[in-house]
Design an enzyme around this catalytic site. Sequence first.
Site, PDB file in Angstrom:
ATOM      1  N   HIS A 259      -8.415   4.660  19.343  1.00  0.00           N
ATOM      2  CA  HIS A 259      -7.640   3.635  20.040  1.00  0.00           C
ATOM      3  C   HIS A 259      -8.247   3.266  21.394  1.00  0.00           C
ATOM      4  CE1 HIS A 259      -4.350   4.926  17.133  1.00  0.00           C
ATOM      5  NE2 HIS A 259      -4.728   3.717  16.801  1.00  0.00           N
TER       6      HIS A 259
ATOM      7  N   GLN B 288       0.834  -1.198   0.000  1.00  0.00           N
ATOM      8  CA  GLN B 288       0.000   0.000   0.000  1.00  0.00           C
ATOM      9  C   GLN B 288       0.872   1.253   0.000  1.00  0.00           C
ATOM     10  OE1 GLN B 288      -1.962  -1.161   3.584  1.00  0.00           O
ATOM     11  NE2 GLN B 288      -0.082  -1.067   4.777  1.00  0.00           N
TER      12      GLN B 288
ATOM     13  N   ASP C 247      -7.513  -4.180  14.046  1.00  0.00           N
ATOM     14  CA  ASP C 247      -7.234  -2.758  13.818  1.00  0.00           C
ATOM     15  C   ASP C 247      -6.671  -2.611  12.408  1.00  0.00           C
ATOM     16  OD1 ASP C 247      -6.634  -0.112  13.952  1.00  0.00           O
ATOM     17  OD2 ASP C 247      -5.018  -0.312  15.422  1.00  0.00           O
TER      18      ASP C 247
ATOM     19  N   ASP D 286       1.316 -11.772   7.801  1.00  0.00           N
ATOM     20  CA  ASP D 286      -0.056 -11.629   7.335  1.00  0.00           C
ATOM     21  C   ASP D 286      -0.999 -12.056   8.464  1.00  0.00           C
ATOM     22  OD1 ASP D 286      -2.521 -11.853   6.185  1.00  0.00           O
ATOM     23  OD2 ASP D 286      -1.929 -13.271   4.623  1.00  0.00           O
TER      24      ASP D 286
END
Length: 283
Positions: free
Chosen positions: A62, A31, A154, A136
């Site tokens: 958070h 990304q 998250d 991953d």
Amino acid sequence: MSLTYDEFYNGRTGLTVGVNKILFSEETPYQKVEVYETDTWGNLMTIDGMVMLSERDEFVYHEMLSHVGLFAHPDPRRVLIIGGGDGGTAREVMRHSSVQQVDMVEIDEAVVRASKEFLPEVGDWNNPKLNVLFEDGIQFVKDIDDPYDVIIIDGSDPVGPAEGLFESNFMQACYDGLSENGVLTAQTESPWVSDYHPSMKKVFSALEDIYEVSKMYLAYIPLYPAGMWSFSFASKGADPLSNETLSRVEERFNNFDTELKYYNPEVHRGCFALPNFVRDIID
Ligand code: SPD
């Protein structure tokens, strides 16, 4: 020329933030990660042109992603965070004295590197409870053999590497990786962005099928699309609104070492109240 960060989320409707300079910009194998110095929100991290956090408002996301689940769990000791490479979720989780180990599985080391350098107040990187793994997260969850008390998702938005985090087989793998009283929380996008409704529906219908308890909750996060943000809570038993849980929340909160900026027992109760149009998305 005045520089701005612009993010469009509903056609031509979006967010503009004044930028002083670009601090970090890297196209990683996964990304595009960027950090901007802004005029009013502190440093701001984006992934693929979507705000992940700013130094000024990150506490809302958070605290809400972490404490709603952790205070609801009877005794959280082992916690897994999938994603969370800026370190903010781990920081909040490690404030709980019962927590002994936090495994944070982030696919992209550039997120951690950029955060350590340009968002230095966000992560508690030297905390001995923290174990950072660059892997991953989807595969990691499938391979869990020592279950976790709490799993927190998250991730980024449901495009690119985070897409699989919104799938039913991933939610099932999380269930299988949780211990007896296990609790899961996840970020589940803005109810105001209809492009994300299919992902929201998919997650909530999977959670309802798989988990004993599942609920959506909300928080107000100014720099996220339209400000209203949804999260999911799911568990193998703990109901976040039962009298037993609410008494535990109250008692543990009163003995909590840190002063929080958003979460408290009233917010815990109130965040599960859903406006009708939001309920309709997942019903
Ligand atoms: N569009 C905003 C989605 C943000 C999800 N994750 C943020 C990561 C912060 N730790």
